[in-house]
Enzyme design. Structure first.
Site, short mmCIF file in Angstrom:
data_model
loop_
_atom_site.label_atom_id
_atom_site.label_comp_id
_atom_site.label_asym_id
_atom_site.label_seq_id
_atom_site.Cartn_x
_atom_site.Cartn_y
_atom_site.Cartn_z
N HIS A 170 0.73 -1.30 -0.57
CA HIS A 170 -0.05 0.26 -0.32
C HIS A 170 0.96 1.24 0.12
CE1 HIS A 170 -3.24 -2.82 0.74
NE2 HIS A 170 -2.64 -3.19 2.34
N ARG A 171 2.44 1.32 -0.69
CA ARG A 171 3.40 2.56 -0.33
C ARG A 171 3.34 3.05 1.23
NH1 ARG A 171 3.76 3.35 -5.76
NH2 ARG A 171 2.64 2.55 -7.27
N LEU A 172 3.54 1.98 1.96
CA LEU A 172 3.79 2.34 3.44
C LEU A 172 5.07 1.98 3.05
CD1 LEU A 172 0.34 1.00 4.96
CD2 LEU A 172 0.93 3.24 4.20
N HIS A 173 5.39 2.37 2.11
CA HIS A 173 7.43 2.00 2.51
C HIS A 173 7.82 2.16 4.10
CE1 HIS A 173 6.17 1.28 -1.63
NE2 HIS A 173 6.38 2.69 -2.13
#
Ligand SMILES: Cc1cc2nc3c(=O)[nH]c(=O)nc-3n(C[C@H](O)[C@H](O)[C@H](O)COP(=O)(O)O)c2cc1C
Length: 193
Positions: A170-173
């Protein structure tokens, strides 16, 4: 998890060597001219330890000119197979003559000849001209070792900042930033992705 960024770099690079289809040591080198205008290109990492990241090039190239005018640079590794990137920033220092000689001596003979034959980054009238220069350089060095051209040497980026980025759902890098303090010790923190 390693808390020394150089150790962590070595772990990530060894994982990249196992998974990248080619050139896991390839990195983008960003430089800027005296007016602060940036340029970037790929180079190969040829040495790494707690002292920094080493690459070799023609010091009379565009990057060489920019590093002479502004001895600061940034490096970027992107390993698609791992969905990871590493950014390093810092001052640039030339490697010692002995280090440059030793690395040059380890290169394939044709690469050594190429270093003499190429006026890297300068205009070239035709491919045929370059090939003729290469053959003339080969003939000149017939039967003897190829010495390191005086303008061909290595640079070491001495990092002040190294960031490790890894892909998360979820692009919660994840971004781990290491910064080197005036005492030379590293401190670690996180950045919002
Ligand atoms: C994967 C890859 C690795 C490269 N490695 C080097 C290198 O180690 N040294 C080098 O001088 N050029 C290397 N090059 C070529 C440079 O990207 C560039 O074309 C050249 O150094 C001239 O750059 P400049 O005109 O900005 O100085 C590499 C290119 C690629 C695509």
């Amino acid at each position: 998890m390693a808390d020394d960024p150089h150790q962590l770099f070595d772990i990530w690079l060894s994982e990249a060597k196992a998974s990248e289809p080619n050139d896991p040591e390839a990195m983008t080198l960003a430089t800027a001219d005296a007016d602060g205008r940036p340029s970037a290109r790929m180079v190969l990492l040829k040495g790494h330890d707690a002292g920094g990241f080493v690459f070799y090039t023609n010091s009379q190239s565009r990057k060489g000119d920019e590093l002479a005018a502004n001895p600061h640079a940034a490096l970027l590794f992107h390993w698609k197979s791992l969905r990871r990137q590493i950014r390093a920033e810092g001052a640039i220092a030339p490697v010692s003559e002995a280090e440059a000689d030793a690395y040059f001596a380890s290169r394939a003979r044709d690469s050594q000849l190429g270093a003499w034959a190429s006026d890297q980054s300068r205009p070239l009238a035709s491919r045929a001209l370059f090939e003729a220069r290469f053959e003339a350089t080969r003939a000149d060095h017939e039967g003897r070792d190829v010495p390191r051209p005086p303008h061909w040497w290595g640079y070491r980026l001495v990092p002040e900042r190294i960031e490790f980025w890894s892909d998360r759902q979820h692009r919660l890098h994840e971004r781990r930033l290491f910064t080197r303090g005036p005492d030379g010790n590293w401190s670690e923190g996180l950045l919002y992705p």
